[in-house]
Design a protein around this motif. Structure first.
Motif, PDB file in Angstrom:
ATOM      1  N   GLY A 210       0.612  -1.058  -0.203  1.00 24.56           N
ATOM      2  CA  GLY A 210       0.450  -0.380  -0.352  1.00 24.56           C
ATOM      3  C   GLY A 210       0.718   1.412   0.147  1.00 24.56           C
ATOM      4  O   GLY A 210       0.339   1.917  -0.725  1.00 24.56           O
ATOM      5  N   ARG A 211       1.859   1.399   0.837  1.00 26.76           N
ATOM      6  CA  ARG A 211       2.329   2.227   0.630  1.00 26.76           C
ATOM      7  C   ARG A 211       3.145   2.779  -0.840  1.00 26.76           C
ATOM      8  O   ARG A 211       3.358   3.550  -1.286  1.00 26.76           O
ATOM      9  CB  ARG A 211       3.353   2.251   2.163  1.00 26.76           C
ATOM     10  N   PHE A 212       3.919   1.462  -1.487  1.00 29.54           N
ATOM     11  CA  PHE A 212       4.191   1.616  -2.800  1.00 29.54           C
ATOM     12  C   PHE A 212       3.178   2.579  -3.767  1.00 29.54           C
ATOM     13  O   PHE A 212       3.483   2.907  -4.033  1.00 29.54           O
ATOM     14  CB  PHE A 212       5.137   0.512  -3.203  1.00 29.54           C
ATOM     15  N   LEU A 213       1.930   1.699  -3.631  1.00 26.62           N
ATOM     16  CA  LEU A 213       1.420   2.484  -4.416  1.00 26.62           C
ATOM     17  C   LEU A 213       1.221   2.824  -4.523  1.00 26.62           C
ATOM     18  O   LEU A 213       0.684   4.391  -5.083  1.00 26.62           O
ATOM     19  CB  LEU A 213       0.216   0.853  -4.049  1.00 26.62           C
ATOM     20  N   GLY A 214       0.953   3.539  -3.050  1.00 28.53           N
ATOM     21  CA  GLY A 214       0.383   5.706  -2.444  1.00 28.53           C
ATOM     22  C   GLY A 214       1.449   6.299  -3.014  1.00 28.53           C
ATOM     23  O   GLY A 214       1.574   6.787  -3.412  1.00 28.53           O
ATOM     24  N   ALA A 215       3.425   6.048  -2.455  1.00 28.94           N
ATOM     25  CA  ALA A 215       3.669   6.997  -3.548  1.00 28.94           C
ATOM     26  C   ALA A 215       3.525   6.594  -4.785  1.00 28.94           C
ATOM     27  O   ALA A 215       4.118   7.635  -5.892  1.00 28.94           O
ATOM     28  CB  ALA A 215       5.656   6.346  -3.758  1.00 28.94           C
ATOM     29  N   ILE A 216       3.596   5.637  -5.907  1.00 32.30           N
ATOM     30  CA  ILE A 216       3.490   5.751  -7.518  1.00 32.30           C
ATOM     31  C   ILE A 216       1.836   7.045  -7.375  1.00 32.30           C
ATOM     32  O   ILE A 216       2.175   7.865  -8.624  1.00 32.30           O
ATOM     33  CB  ILE A 216       2.659   4.507  -7.598  1.00 32.30           C
ATOM     34  N   VAL A 217       1.254   6.820  -7.101  1.00 34.77           N
ATOM     35  CA  VAL A 217       0.023   7.138  -7.048  1.00 34.77           C
ATOM     36  C   VAL A 217       0.297   8.689  -7.012  1.00 34.77           C
ATOM     37  O   VAL A 217      -0.218  10.203  -7.907  1.00 34.77           O
ATOM     38  CB  VAL A 217      -1.497   6.494  -6.020  1.00 34.77           C
ATOM     39  N   VAL A 218       0.913   9.281  -5.793  1.00 36.24           N
ATOM     40  CA  VAL A 218       1.123  10.244  -5.783  1.00 36.24           C
ATOM     41  C   VAL A 218       2.329  11.455  -6.843  1.00 36.24           C
ATOM     42  O   VAL A 218       2.389  12.150  -7.209  1.00 36.24           O
ATOM     43  CB  VAL A 218       1.945  11.170  -4.258  1.00 36.24           C
ATOM     44  N   ARG A 219       3.091  10.372  -7.105  1.00 41.04           N
ATOM     45  CA  ARG A 219       4.110  10.571  -8.034  1.00 41.04           C
ATOM     46  C   ARG A 219       3.342  10.847  -9.610  1.00 41.04           C
ATOM     47  O   ARG A 219       3.216  11.863 -10.139  1.00 41.04           O
ATOM     48  CB  ARG A 219       5.031   9.693  -8.300  1.00 41.04           C
ATOM     49  N   ALA A 220       2.340  10.454  -9.528  1.00 40.79           N
ATOM     50  CA  ALA A 220       1.338  10.381 -10.760  1.00 40.79           C
ATOM     51  C   ALA A 220       0.549  12.225 -10.835  1.00 40.79           C
ATOM     52  O   ALA A 220       0.255  12.497 -11.972  1.00 40.79           O
ATOM     53  CB  ALA A 220       0.583   9.443 -11.378  1.00 40.79           C
ATOM     54  N   GLY A 221       1.120  12.701  -9.749  1.00 37.84           N
ATOM     55  CA  GLY A 221       0.163  13.929  -9.801  1.00 37.84           C
ATOM     56  C   GLY A 221      -1.274  14.205  -8.838  1.00 37.84           C
ATOM     57  O   GLY A 221      -1.306  15.742  -9.077  1.00 37.84           O
ATOM     58  N   VAL A 222      -1.819  13.407  -8.276  1.00 41.14           N
ATOM     59  CA  VAL A 222      -2.628  13.328  -7.282  1.00 41.14           C
ATOM     60  C   VAL A 222      -1.869  13.965  -5.524  1.00 41.14           C
ATOM     61  O   VAL A 222      -1.012  13.936  -5.609  1.00 41.14           O
ATOM     62  CB  VAL A 222      -3.086  11.806  -7.066  1.00 41.14           C
ATOM     63  N   GLN A 223      -2.830  14.685  -5.741  1.00 42.14           N
ATOM     64  CA  GLN A 223      -2.614  15.796  -5.123  1.00 42.14           C
ATOM     65  C   GLN A 223      -2.649  14.739  -2.899  1.00 42.14           C
ATOM     66  O   GLN A 223      -3.591  14.303  -2.950  1.00 42.14           O
ATOM     67  CB  GLN A 223      -3.333  16.540  -4.398  1.00 42.14           C
ATOM     68  N   ALA A 224      -1.234  15.112  -2.114  1.00 44.73           N
ATOM     69  CA  ALA A 224      -1.146  13.605  -1.137  1.00 44.73           C
ATOM     70  C   ALA A 224      -2.850  13.808  -0.097  1.00 44.73           C
ATOM     71  O   ALA A 224      -3.455  13.293  -0.190  1.00 44.73           O
ATOM     72  CB  ALA A 224      -0.317  13.833  -0.305  1.00 44.73           C
ATOM     73  N   THR A 225      -3.553  15.042  -0.085  1.00 48.73           N
ATOM     74  CA  THR A 225      -4.730  15.052   0.970  1.00 48.73           C
ATOM     75  C   THR A 225      -5.667  14.928   0.334  1.00 48.73           C
ATOM     76  O   THR A 225      -6.029  14.222   0.858  1.00 48.73           O
ATOM     77  CB  THR A 225      -4.726  16.959   1.231  1.00 48.73           C
ATOM     78  N   SER A 226      -5.704  15.169  -1.022  1.00 44.47           N
ATOM     79  CA  SER A 226      -7.415  14.547  -1.861  1.00 44.47           C
ATOM     80  C   SER A 226      -6.973  12.984  -1.348  1.00 44.47           C
ATOM     81  O   SER A 226      -8.021  11.936  -1.483  1.00 44.47           O
ATOM     82  CB  SER A 226      -6.876  14.871  -2.684  1.00 44.47           C
ATOM     83  N   CYS A 227      -5.863  12.233  -1.825  1.00 49.92           N
ATOM     84  CA  CYS A 227      -5.625  10.538  -2.171  1.00 49.92           C
ATOM     85  C   CYS A 227      -6.076   9.716  -0.343  1.00 49.92           C
ATOM     86  O   CYS A 227      -6.362   9.040   0.110  1.00 49.92           O
ATOM     87  CB  CYS A 227      -4.069  10.387  -2.246  1.00 49.92           C
ATOM     88  N   PHE A 228      -5.276  10.896   0.439  1.00 49.47           N
ATOM     89  CA  PHE A 228      -5.137  10.070   1.751  1.00 49.47           C
ATOM     90  C   PHE A 228      -6.811  10.389   2.502  1.00 49.47           C
ATOM     91  O   PHE A 228      -7.135   8.917   2.908  1.00 49.47           O
ATOM     92  CB  PHE A 228      -4.770  11.503   2.842  1.00 49.47           C
ATOM     93  N   VAL A 229      -7.730  11.803   2.110  1.00 51.53           N
ATOM     94  CA  VAL A 229      -9.229  11.757   2.389  1.00 51.53           C
ATOM     95  C   VAL A 229     -10.077  10.285   1.583  1.00 51.53           C
ATOM     96  O   VAL A 229     -10.776  10.016   2.485  1.00 51.53           O
ATOM     97  CB  VAL A 229      -9.708  13.093   1.509  1.00 51.53           C
ATOM     98  N   VAL A 230      -9.983  10.234   0.425  1.00 52.47           N
ATOM     99  CA  VAL A 230     -10.747   9.351  -0.683  1.00 52.47           C
ATOM    100  C   VAL A 230     -10.331   7.787   0.143  1.00 52.47           C
ATOM    101  O   VAL A 230     -11.375   7.009   0.620  1.00 52.47           O
ATOM    102  CB  VAL A 230      -9.949   9.667  -1.950  1.00 52.47           C
ATOM    103  N   ALA A 231      -8.766   7.835   0.075  1.00 48.68           N
ATOM    104  CA  ALA A 231      -8.212   6.482   0.660  1.00 48.68           C
ATOM    105  C   ALA A 231      -9.101   6.562   2.015  1.00 48.68           C
ATOM    106  O   ALA A 231      -9.666   5.272   2.660  1.00 48.68           O
ATOM    107  CB  ALA A 231      -7.509   6.328   1.141  1.00 48.68           C
ATOM    108  N   GLY A 232      -9.205   7.163   2.866  1.00 46.76           N
ATOM    109  CA  GLY A 232      -9.416   7.236   4.799  1.00 46.76           C
ATOM    110  C   GLY A 232     -11.278   6.543   4.064  1.00 46.76           C
ATOM    111  O   GLY A 232     -11.360   5.751   5.016  1.00 46.76           O
ATOM    112  N   VAL A 233     -11.993   7.576   3.177  1.00 45.86           N
ATOM    113  CA  VAL A 233     -13.126   6.861   3.377  1.00 45.86           C
ATOM    114  C   VAL A 233     -13.574   5.651   3.290  1.00 45.86           C
ATOM    115  O   VAL A 233     -14.615   5.128   3.688  1.00 45.86           O
ATOM    116  CB  VAL A 233     -13.869   8.197   2.929  1.00 45.86           C
TER     117      VAL A 233
END
Length: 343
Positions: A210-233
């Motif tokens: 999950g952590r490696f996938l999260g790094a890839i998603v953020v590297r792709a341009g997704v805002q970190a806080t948006s990624c956290f909110v969606v994944a958290g919900v």
């Protein structure tokens, strides 16, 4: 008899990150010193012949862990302010791989060989220390933290405080999932206690992915806080389903999906909070943020353990509430449209 060693480990971690926040402490010194303390603590554990010696060793390793986390976080921020969340996700993913291997190694080794096994694990921070000293000259120049409190605009200070609050709540939820990673599989699947270490290893394998996938998603341009909110919900909703569904096997599968969703959260929150902090204040701020998360993990997990014990429904419900609150606070920390354009 040795269980208080876990608490002492976390108190040592908290002490380490608080020391790291003291003005004048350089991140370039924290990393090698922390690795040395980790190796020393684990080495003493291998030969501890009394309970007090074991406790002292656990606390020493915890202090080293705090130094390493604070030093590595600061260096990641100083290296690049814009990619801090992704860099921290990669670093945390690597640590999760190590966390998955250690309990699995303990599970398959005979009791009379545990001393040798522990010494083998000691080699990890020792090798890390050697690598750190070898390549230290190439590290980014991390300035010494200023003695005064970092000055920030009102909006920036508010955002930092809100992300710190989200970190407190989130680490509480993550610590519960981690601490109960052996208990929940036993309870849900009626497994033998002998498989406890395997359950913990599975948890950390999922965390690493999950952590490696999260790094890839953020590297792709997704805002970190948006990624956290969606994944958290999404993780919160799945955790509620796992808590109340009647089929234990389905609950276990749902939790296997929840873990990788939660995995990058710490790096995303910590990296987002540090992104807006000047490099001169990165070390001090990182120390206080990590201490805030550590306090949340220790305090919240202690309350849940004391109130709910190992009851799956209550424990998982508390995790869902914490994740929801952390996501809500993080969403509230997002800057408005005008401020976002400036950032």
């Amino acid at each position: 008899m040795l269980l208080p060693g876990v608490s002492l480990l976390f108190f040592g971690l908290l002490a380490g990150v608080l020391v790291a926040a003291v003005p004048g402490i350089r991140a370039t010194a924290l990393l090698p010193v922390g690795l040395a303390l980790q190796g020393a603590g684990l080495g003493v554990i291998a030969f501890a012949d009394s309970t007090p010696m074991f406790f002292v060793a656990a606390a020493t390793a915890g202090v080293g862990f705090g130094f390493v986390e604070a030093g590595a976080t600061t260096l990641a921020r100083v290296h690049s302010s814009t990619s801090t969340p992704a860099r921290l996700a990669w670093l945390n993913g690597t640590s999760a791989v190590a966390a998955a291997c250690a309990p699995l190694l303990m599970a398959v080794v005979q009791l009379d060989a545990l001393t040798v096994t522990t010494l083998t694990i000691v080699a990890v921070p020792v090798v890390g220390l050697a690598v750190a000293l070898r390549f230290r000259s190439g590290w980014p120049s991390a300035p010494s933290p200023r003695a005064g409190r970092p000055r920030a605009a009102g909006g920036g200070r508010r955002r930092l405080l809100m992300l710190a609050a989200a970190l407190f709540l989130f680490v509480g939820a993550e610590t519960i999932l981690s601490g109960w990673s052996s208990v929940l599989p036993q309870t849900l699947l009626d497994l033998s206690p002998a498989y406890a270490a395997v359950g913990t290893s599975v948890f950390w394998i999922l965390m690493a992915g999950g952590r490696f996938l999260g790094a890839i998603v953020v590297r792709a341009g997704v805002q970190a806080t948006s990624c956290f909110v969606v994944a958290g919900v999404v993780a919160s909703a799945l955790t509620v389903a796992a808590a109340f569904i009647t089929d234990s096997s389905v609950s276990a599968v749902l939790l296997c999906v929840v873990v990788p969703l939660v995995a990058p959260g710490y790096a995303l929150l910590l990296g987002s909070a540090l992104t807006g902090v000047p490099g001169s204040a990165a070390g001090r701020t990182a120390g206080w943020l990590i201490a805030t998360g550590s306090a949340g993990g220790a305090a919240i997990s202690l309350v849940v353990a004391g109130v709910f014990g190992s009851a799956p429904t209550a424990v998982l419900s508390s995790v869902a509430v914490l994740l929801t609150c952390a996501a809500a606070v993080t969403w509230g920390s997002r800057p408005g449209p005008a401020r976002a354009r400036q950032d």
